[in-house]
Design a protein around this motif. Structure first.
Motif, PDB file in Angstrom:
ATOM      1  N   LEU A   1       0.918  -1.559  -0.029  1.00 50.29           N
ATOM      2  CA  LEU A   1      -0.082   0.015  -0.061  1.00 50.29           C
ATOM      3  C   LEU A   1       0.499   1.327  -0.276  1.00 50.29           C
ATOM      4  N   PHE A   2       1.629   1.043   0.438  1.00 49.08           N
ATOM      5  CA  PHE A   2       2.950   2.230   0.410  1.00 49.08           C
ATOM      6  C   PHE A   2       2.962   2.199  -0.252  1.00 49.08           C
ATOM      7  N   GLY A   3       4.012   1.192  -1.353  1.00 47.70           N
ATOM      8  CA  GLY A   3       4.360   1.851  -2.075  1.00 47.70           C
ATOM      9  C   GLY A   3       3.951   2.355  -3.187  1.00 47.70           C
ATOM     10  N   LEU A   4       2.319   1.257  -3.463  1.00 46.16           N
ATOM     11  CA  LEU A   4       1.537   2.135  -4.655  1.00 46.16           C
ATOM     12  C   LEU A   4       1.120   3.453  -4.099  1.00 46.16           C
ATOM     13  N   GLY A   5       0.792   4.325  -2.962  1.00 47.54           N
ATOM     14  CA  GLY A   5       0.719   5.458  -2.418  1.00 47.54           C
ATOM     15  C   GLY A   5       2.247   6.375  -3.140  1.00 47.54           C
ATOM     16  N   LEU A   6       3.097   5.797  -3.082  1.00 45.68           N
ATOM     17  CA  LEU A   6       4.521   6.837  -3.377  1.00 45.68           C
ATOM     18  C   LEU A   6       4.268   6.817  -5.234  1.00 45.68           C
ATOM     19  N   ALA A   7       3.902   5.877  -6.034  1.00 49.05           N
ATOM     20  CA  ALA A   7       3.749   5.809  -7.096  1.00 49.05           C
ATOM     21  C   ALA A   7       2.531   7.129  -7.269  1.00 49.05           C
ATOM     22  N   HIS A   8       1.915   6.749  -6.722  1.00 48.15           N
ATOM     23  CA  HIS A   8       0.812   7.416  -7.219  1.00 48.15           C
ATOM     24  C   HIS A   8       1.032   8.929  -7.028  1.00 48.15           C
ATOM     25  N   ALA A   9       1.813   9.611  -5.554  1.00 46.23           N
ATOM     26  CA  ALA A   9       1.957  10.765  -5.020  1.00 46.23           C
ATOM     27  C   ALA A   9       2.638  11.639  -5.742  1.00 46.23           C
ATOM     28  N   VAL A  10       4.090  10.125  -6.384  1.00 49.53           N
ATOM     29  CA  VAL A  10       5.348  10.995  -7.391  1.00 49.53           C
ATOM     30  C   VAL A  10       4.292  11.142  -9.087  1.00 49.53           C
ATOM     31  N   LEU A  11       3.648  10.263  -9.291  1.00 50.82           N
ATOM     32  CA  LEU A  11       3.277  10.314 -10.729  1.00 50.82           C
ATOM     33  C   LEU A  11       2.186  11.306 -11.206  1.00 50.82           C
ATOM     34  N   LEU A  12       0.879  11.323  -9.918  1.00 47.75           N
ATOM     35  CA  LEU A  12       0.015  11.266 -10.210  1.00 47.75           C
ATOM     36  C   LEU A  12      -0.261  12.990  -9.322  1.00 47.75           C
ATOM     37  N   TYR A  13      -0.179  12.422  -7.899  1.00 43.48           N
ATOM     38  CA  TYR A  13      -1.220  13.478  -7.043  1.00 43.48           C
ATOM     39  C   TYR A  13      -0.364  13.478  -5.936  1.00 43.48           C
ATOM     40  N   PRO A  14       0.677  14.727  -5.360  1.00 45.22           N
ATOM     41  CA  PRO A  14       1.048  14.407  -4.643  1.00 45.22           C
ATOM     42  C   PRO A  14       0.304  14.561  -3.160  1.00 45.22           C
ATOM     43  N   GLY A  15      -1.016  14.795  -3.114  1.00 50.12           N
ATOM     44  CA  GLY A  15      -1.915  14.320  -1.663  1.00 50.12           C
ATOM     45  C   GLY A  15      -2.236  12.869  -1.581  1.00 50.12           C
ATOM     46  N   ASP A  16      -1.346  12.480  -1.989  1.00 48.54           N
ATOM     47  CA  ASP A  16      -1.792  10.969  -1.543  1.00 48.54           C
ATOM     48  C   ASP A  16      -1.787  11.270  -0.009  1.00 48.54           C
ATOM     49  N   ILE A  17      -3.044   9.940   0.369  1.00 44.77           N
ATOM     50  CA  ILE A  17      -3.335   9.525   1.287  1.00 44.77           C
ATOM     51  C   ILE A  17      -2.921   8.128   1.449  1.00 44.77           C
ATOM     52  N   LEU A  18      -2.674   7.162   0.869  1.00 47.66           N
ATOM     53  CA  LEU A  18      -2.621   5.571   0.772  1.00 47.66           C
ATOM     54  C   LEU A  18      -1.028   5.520   1.501  1.00 47.66           C
ATOM     55  N   MET A  19      -0.232   6.252   1.726  1.00 46.12           N
ATOM     56  CA  MET A  19       0.889   5.793   2.555  1.00 46.12           C
ATOM     57  C   MET A  19       0.892   6.847   3.788  1.00 46.12           C
ATOM     58  N   THR A  20       0.118   7.324   4.270  1.00 44.90           N
ATOM     59  CA  THR A  20      -0.473   7.010   5.571  1.00 44.90           C
ATOM     60  C   THR A  20      -1.143   6.403   5.798  1.00 44.90           C
ATOM     61  N   TYR A  21      -2.500   5.729   5.063  1.00 43.17           N
ATOM     62  CA  TYR A  21      -3.144   4.942   5.807  1.00 43.17           C
ATOM     63  C   TYR A  21      -2.568   3.695   6.271  1.00 43.17           C
ATOM     64  N   ALA A  22      -1.188   2.853   5.364  1.00 43.87           N
ATOM     65  CA  ALA A  22      -0.167   2.401   5.381  1.00 43.87           C
ATOM     66  C   ALA A  22       0.370   2.630   6.715  1.00 43.87           C
ATOM     67  N   ALA A  23       0.984   3.333   6.940  1.00 48.05           N
ATOM     68  CA  ALA A  23       1.931   3.971   8.600  1.00 48.05           C
ATOM     69  C   ALA A  23       0.799   3.406   8.896  1.00 48.05           C
ATOM     70  N   LEU A  24      -0.322   4.553   8.854  1.00 47.07           N
ATOM     71  CA  LEU A  24      -1.243   4.491  10.545  1.00 47.07           C
ATOM     72  C   LEU A  24      -1.692   2.963  10.910  1.00 47.07           C
TER      73      LEU A  24
END
Length: 414
Positions: free
Chosen positions: A111-134
């Protein structure tokens, strides 16, 4: 899922079969996708869109932005459902000892990896990385009783609200509002970057990523509180017991909707006017305290609709089953429309038009999701996440399983 309301609430939580789903969770998750789209589309469409447009914006654009701020609490609903699903997934998996921890770590990493790719390529306001950590913290707190989980959640929300209110009042007292002339140079640089080519867009994402992660970190206590509220609700079997109790849903809706809307209106006044930019944190402090009421009201209203209109329930449930795929698809479409990846319409479309286009995109997603879920068990992103979590493709038996059956029975949707 039956569209008929139950005659009376059950006396105890309904059992969820191994591998099964609670359809009410999918319905609510499918609904939350629309709110996420409304918020993210404004942030991806231009530097002023979420605030009703820049200087000279139309009254319709300002009203549209104000209304979305006043009525949208979707991330809290999505976070609540993640906590709820965490408990359901653990029940479905059964006793697994240390293997459960390894699966959760693999899921969080994916989930963190998907979120990082999402944030860099599509939208920096990604929430997936935060969800993965929490989610790792949630795993550590999985043994809390429902009452204790709710107490911790209340303390987290109250503490963050007090902090934001104090910072907001100091901002109002000690600073001057940011004027359009002061913000214009920064906005112009942002507009030029997002209308550029691939490298320019990715560069803009990377520059904005630290501030986006900082905002997510600031609101992490609220997200974790929603996780814990969902965990408590799932342990009590709230949706299984009350999800089709129309009388209880109507009572809850009537009780909490006025407070939720009043808080949302005050938040919008602070974020979108007539109050100036200094009041932003004060508005968000109010939102932290009243958003749970609005979220609960929306959930009850959606479940009432789902119980009365079966086609709507089926569409929302199908969307909810592949919410991750839909979330990523929304960002992909918006990036192609507003950045140099495609049409380059960044800061060229008014807020009202952006929100109207969201209705169209969401409708197309509902249709696509229903057709795809009629043929397969997982959406594309869900299949990837499930495969990484299990360490194998879903439906296949691990090598150590010997001669056991090669596939589990399809899940029964409750």
């Amino acid at each position: 899922m039956s569209g008929e309301p139950a005659a009376a609430p059950a006396a105890a939580p309904a059992a969820v079969p191994p591998g099964g789903r609670v359809a009410e969770v999918d319905v609510l998750r499918g609904f939350a996708l629309f709110g996420i789209l409304l918020v993210n589309a404004q942030l991806m469409a231009g530097p002023y869109t979420a605030f009703g447009g820049g200087p000279g914006a139309s009254a319709a654009d300002r009203a549209a932005a104000w209304a979305v701020t006043a009525t949208t609490t979707v991330y809290q609903l999505f976070s609540f459902l993640l906590g709820y699903s965490f408990v359901l997934d653990r029940r479905a998996a059964g006793p697994a000892g240390s293997a459960a921890g390894a699966r959760h770590l693999r899921r969080a990493a994916c989930l963190f990896g998907l979120g990082l790719a999402h944030a860099v390529l599509l939208y920096p306001g990604d929430i997936l990385m935060t969800y993965a950590a929490l989610g790792l913290i949630l795993y550590g707190l999985r043994g809390l009783t429902p009452r204790t989980a709710l107490r911790v959640a209340v303390c987290l929300v109250a503490g963050l609200a007090v902090l934001l209110l104090a910072c907001g009042l100091l901002t109002v007292a000690l600073t001057e509002p940011v004027t359009p002339a002061q913000y214009a140079p920064r906005a112009a640089d942002t507009v030029a970057a997002y209308r550029g080519g691939f490298g320019s867009v990715v560069g803009a994402h990377l520059r904005e990523l630290p501030s986006a992660l900082g905002a997510n970190l600031m609101y992490a206590p609220d997200i974790l509180a929603a996780f814990l509220a969902g965990l408590a609700a799932a342990k009590a079997g709230l949706l299984e017991r009350r999800g089709r109790d129309r009388a209880w849903l109507r009572r809850t809706l009537r009780r909490w909707l006025p407070a939720g809307l009043a808080g949302g209106a005050l938040t919008a006044c602070c974020a979108n006017g007539p109050l100036d930019s200094r009041w932003f944190l004060v508005g968000h402090a109010v939102s932290l305290l009243t958003a749970p009421a609005l979220t609960a009201s929306y959930a009850c209203g959606v479940l009432l609709l789902a119980g009365a209109v079966r086609p709507a329930a089926d569409l929302l449930a199908a969307a909810g089953r592949m919410a991750l795929s839909h979330y990523l698809t929304q960002s992909l479409v918006l990036a192609c429309v507003f950045t140099g990846y495609g049409l380059g319409l960044y800061d060229r479309v008014g807020t009202a038009a952006v929100l109207a286009s969201c209705v169209l995109l969401y409708g197309l997603q509902l249709v696509w999701g229903a057709r795809l879920m009629a043929r397969t068990r997982y959406g594309p992103a869900e299949l990837l996440l499930r495969t990484v979590t299990l360490g194998r493709r879903p439906g296949r038996v691990p090598a150590c399983a010997g001669s056991r059956p090669t596939a589990a029975a399809p899940p029964r949707v409750r």
